[in-house]
Design a protein around this motif. Sequence first.
Motif, PDB file in Angstrom:
ATOM      1  N   ALA A  21     -89.765 -11.885  14.514  1.00 25.52           N
ATOM      2  CA  ALA A  21     -89.484 -11.835  15.951  1.00 25.52           C
ATOM      3  C   ALA A  21     -88.354 -12.787  16.334  1.00 25.52           C
ATOM      4  N   GLN A  22     -88.018 -13.727  15.425  1.00 25.58           N
ATOM      5  CA  GLN A  22     -86.954 -14.689  15.684  1.00 25.58           C
ATOM      6  C   GLN A  22     -85.628 -14.270  15.048  1.00 25.58           C
ATOM      7  N   LYS A  23     -85.509 -13.018  14.615  1.00 23.65           N
ATOM      8  CA  LYS A  23     -84.303 -12.593  13.906  1.00 23.65           C
ATOM      9  C   LYS A  23     -83.039 -12.820  14.723  1.00 23.65           C
ATOM     10  N   ASP A  24     -83.028 -12.359  15.967  1.00 19.52           N
ATOM     11  CA  ASP A  24     -81.819 -12.480  16.793  1.00 19.52           C
ATOM     12  C   ASP A  24     -81.479 -13.928  17.110  1.00 19.52           C
ATOM     13  N   ARG A  25     -82.452 -14.781  16.996  1.00 21.88           N
ATOM     14  CA  ARG A  25     -82.225 -16.206  17.251  1.00 21.88           C
ATOM     15  C   ARG A  25     -81.622 -16.901  16.044  1.00 21.88           C
ATOM     16  N   VAL A  26     -81.896 -16.402  14.834  1.00 19.82           N
ATOM     17  CA  VAL A  26     -81.504 -17.094  13.609  1.00 19.82           C
ATOM     18  C   VAL A  26     -80.347 -16.398  12.898  1.00 19.82           C
ATOM     19  N   ILE A  27     -80.409 -15.074  12.772  1.00 23.39           N
ATOM     20  CA  ILE A  27     -79.339 -14.322  12.099  1.00 23.39           C
ATOM     21  C   ILE A  27     -78.412 -13.799  13.183  1.00 23.39           C
ATOM     22  N   GLN A  28     -77.390 -14.563  13.488  1.00 28.30           N
ATOM     23  CA  GLN A  28     -76.498 -14.262  14.602  1.00 28.30           C
ATOM     24  C   GLN A  28     -75.065 -14.060  14.109  1.00 28.30           C
ATOM     25  N   TRP A  29     -74.404 -13.068  14.667  1.00 19.46           N
ATOM     26  CA  TRP A  29     -72.979 -12.856  14.366  1.00 19.46           C
ATOM     27  C   TRP A  29     -72.182 -13.912  15.135  1.00 19.46           C
ATOM     28  N   GLY A  50     -66.606 -16.715  19.322  1.00 20.27           N
ATOM     29  CA  GLY A  50     -65.926 -17.845  19.946  1.00 20.27           C
ATOM     30  C   GLY A  50     -65.631 -18.970  18.984  1.00 20.27           C
ATOM     31  N   GLN A  51     -65.909 -20.190  19.432  1.00 20.83           N
ATOM     32  CA  GLN A  51     -65.606 -21.380  18.648  1.00 20.83           C
ATOM     33  C   GLN A  51     -66.414 -21.446  17.360  1.00 20.83           C
ATOM     34  N   GLU A  52     -67.627 -20.936  17.391  1.00 14.41           N
ATOM     35  CA  GLU A  52     -68.456 -20.938  16.181  1.00 14.41           C
ATOM     36  C   GLU A  52     -67.812 -20.140  15.067  1.00 14.41           C
ATOM     37  N   ALA A  53     -67.221 -18.996  15.407  1.00 14.68           N
ATOM     38  CA  ALA A  53     -66.560 -18.175  14.402  1.00 14.68           C
ATOM     39  C   ALA A  53     -65.349 -18.898  13.824  1.00 14.68           C
ATOM     40  N   LEU A  54     -64.598 -19.590  14.656  1.00 13.82           N
ATOM     41  CA  LEU A  54     -63.395 -20.295  14.202  1.00 13.82           C
ATOM     42  C   LEU A  54     -63.741 -21.444  13.258  1.00 13.82           C
ATOM     43  N   GLN A  55     -64.916 -22.040  13.422  1.00 19.41           N
ATOM     44  CA  GLN A  55     -65.302 -23.175  12.588  1.00 19.41           C
ATOM     45  C   GLN A  55     -65.627 -22.776  11.154  1.00 19.41           C
ATOM     46  N   HIS A  56     -65.919 -21.521  10.932  1.00 18.43           N
ATOM     47  CA  HIS A  56     -66.364 -21.094   9.596  1.00 18.43           C
ATOM     48  C   HIS A  56     -65.381 -20.127   8.921  1.00 18.43           C
ATOM     49  N   LEU A  57     -64.163 -20.055   9.398  1.00 21.35           N
ATOM     50  CA  LEU A  57     -63.168 -19.185   8.773  1.00 21.35           C
ATOM     51  C   LEU A  57     -62.704 -19.787   7.448  1.00 21.35           C
ATOM     52  N   LEU A  58     -62.475 -18.922   6.490  1.00 21.95           N
ATOM     53  CA  LEU A  58     -62.023 -19.328   5.168  1.00 21.95           C
ATOM     54  C   LEU A  58     -60.610 -18.813   4.916  1.00 21.95           C
ATOM     55  N   PRO A  59     -59.781 -19.555   4.172  1.00 22.79           N
ATOM     56  CA  PRO A  59     -58.463 -19.025   3.794  1.00 22.79           C
ATOM     57  C   PRO A  59     -58.622 -17.838   2.858  1.00 22.79           C
ATOM     58  N   PHE A  60     -57.691 -16.921   2.932  1.00 21.33           N
ATOM     59  CA  PHE A  60     -57.797 -15.712   2.124  1.00 21.33           C
ATOM     60  C   PHE A  60     -57.705 -16.034   0.636  1.00 21.33           C
ATOM     61  N   CYS A  61     -56.845 -16.988   0.279  1.00 21.99           N
ATOM     62  CA  CYS A  61     -56.732 -17.372  -1.128  1.00 21.99           C
ATOM     63  C   CYS A  61     -56.530 -18.869  -1.219  1.00 21.99           C
ATOM     64  N   SER A  62     -56.806 -19.450  -2.378  1.00 19.91           N
ATOM     65  CA  SER A  62     -56.723 -20.893  -2.569  1.00 19.91           C
ATOM     66  C   SER A  62     -55.291 -21.400  -2.548  1.00 19.91           C
ATOM     67  N   CYS A  63     -54.329 -20.523  -2.856  1.00 22.58           N
ATOM     68  CA  CYS A  63     -52.932 -20.944  -2.884  1.00 22.58           C
ATOM     69  C   CYS A  63     -52.304 -20.922  -1.501  1.00 22.58           C
ATOM     70  N   ARG A  68     -74.823 -18.924   4.795  1.00 20.94           N
ATOM     71  CA  ARG A  68     -75.759 -18.542   5.850  1.00 20.94           C
ATOM     72  C   ARG A  68     -75.582 -17.069   6.175  1.00 20.94           C
ATOM     73  N   PHE A  69     -76.691 -16.370   6.368  1.00 21.96           N
ATOM     74  CA  PHE A  69     -76.629 -14.940   6.675  1.00 21.96           C
ATOM     75  C   PHE A  69     -76.333 -14.746   8.165  1.00 21.96           C
ATOM     76  N   THR A 101     -88.347 -11.546   6.606  1.00 22.63           N
ATOM     77  CA  THR A 101     -88.893 -12.895   6.760  1.00 22.63           C
ATOM     78  C   THR A 101     -88.191 -13.879   5.835  1.00 22.63           C
ATOM     79  N   ALA A 102     -87.984 -13.473   4.583  1.00 21.48           N
ATOM     80  CA  ALA A 102     -87.313 -14.351   3.621  1.00 21.48           C
ATOM     81  C   ALA A 102     -85.872 -14.643   4.045  1.00 21.48           C
ATOM     82  N   CYS A 103     -85.163 -13.634   4.549  1.00 14.33           N
ATOM     83  CA  CYS A 103     -83.773 -13.833   4.978  1.00 14.33           C
ATOM     84  C   CYS A 103     -83.690 -14.797   6.154  1.00 14.33           C
ATOM     85  N   ILE A 104     -84.620 -14.677   7.100  1.00 12.79           N
ATOM     86  CA  ILE A 104     -84.631 -15.577   8.255  1.00 12.79           C
ATOM     87  C   ILE A 104     -84.953 -16.998   7.813  1.00 12.79           C
TER      88      ILE A 104
END
Length: 413
Positions: A166-174, A177-190, A253-254, A357-360
């Motif tokens: 019942a807590q899925k939408d609270r825990v597994i969230q797309w 905004g700023q949250e998305a920008l904080q977790h962006l990764l470079p496309f390649c290491s170079c 994180r999922f 349940t395990a994923c949450i």
Amino acid sequence: MEVREETVAPGGRVLMDAMQAELEQLSSWELEHRLERAVEEMIEADLVARVQEQTTSQQENSAPPDEAEQAVPQRSESRTAVQRARAPEATGTNRIVQYVIHFLQSGNTSKKRLTGRARLSSSHTVLLSLTLLSKRISFCSVSSSFQMKKGNIYRIFFSFCDQVTAQKDRVIQWPTGQEALQHLLPFCSCNEGPEERGLPRVLGVLGDTRIPIRLRVAKPYSESDTPEAMRPKNKPHPDSWLNLELVCNDKGRFIYCHISKGSEKDRGCALAERIRQNPEMVPPGTCLIAGVGYPLTEQILTPFPPGQNPQENLYNRSLGNHLGRINQAVADLKERFKKLRYLDMGNYDKAKSVVLTACILHNVYLDMGDMTKGLVERSTPENMEEVNKDAAGVKMRETVVNLLHRTLEAAPQ
């Protein structure tokens, strides 16, 4: 010690022959499952003893002083050494139990009891449920340790799963905004300046895994799309597993979870359609990474199967580094919740509830700083073909290939 055939009683020979005939009829997949179940029974004894010890300890603490004083001397000598050996583990377990209780209570707006129809406290209910999730142990073993009927244990566990899911939408969230920008990764290491080079940043990695479940006895093989005569004997029925599709971020994180039957052939189509209808999910200048067989779109980039030149091979290697991230997240999930290695239940809805349940809880454990590293399974690469390629996706991939090649050429040697 060698046993001669003539010393075996006729009745024993009949029994041995029957057992051998039964094993010969099993497929390799079924035989492997039976061997795994035998190993499970070997490790159950220690786990049940630990759970019973924790239960008895809490019962003694809640007993009247005079009864507690009488109970302690009888068990002091036998329990002292065990308590010293398992003290760190018990402390860690109690910390997790209390964190999960707080998590459920903070999201339980209806104030529904965690125990449901159980006669257990909240801590025992969570401990029981986490034990069933983290170990491949049967309901019977846990019910005996808690001195409760198997049916009651069954209801307690799935009541716990219902409250977690019942807590899925609270825990597994797309992320937005700023949250998305904080977790962006470079496309390649170079890549030192992705915005300047024009390469997209990676918002998440899309992948999937199979969760084996018990095949329903009432459902014959003839209901499958493939006739039984044409199906390999050592290949399990498609409805004997669940498809678990996940998107993870840079921390493992999922942020997306989709569960379907093994016979369903979705593989990213639902997510691609959702993104098409909600393009803000993948902001401009970002993308998702997925493996071969997933839809190739402007927002979801997939590898070439295989690369035909050095530029395409470089692109494939860059994607391969990101795909390793989702493979590790899946390995961590299965290591933390070993019940996902095989769900001994033929009810699809119940099995789906356990997986969700395990994923949450995977995300909940990450929130509390509890890290687990699983061993990534080595799988034989499948000869998969690209599907659902749209024109915008093909154009985007070619653009990224060219930009990636120029970035490598411009990098200092």
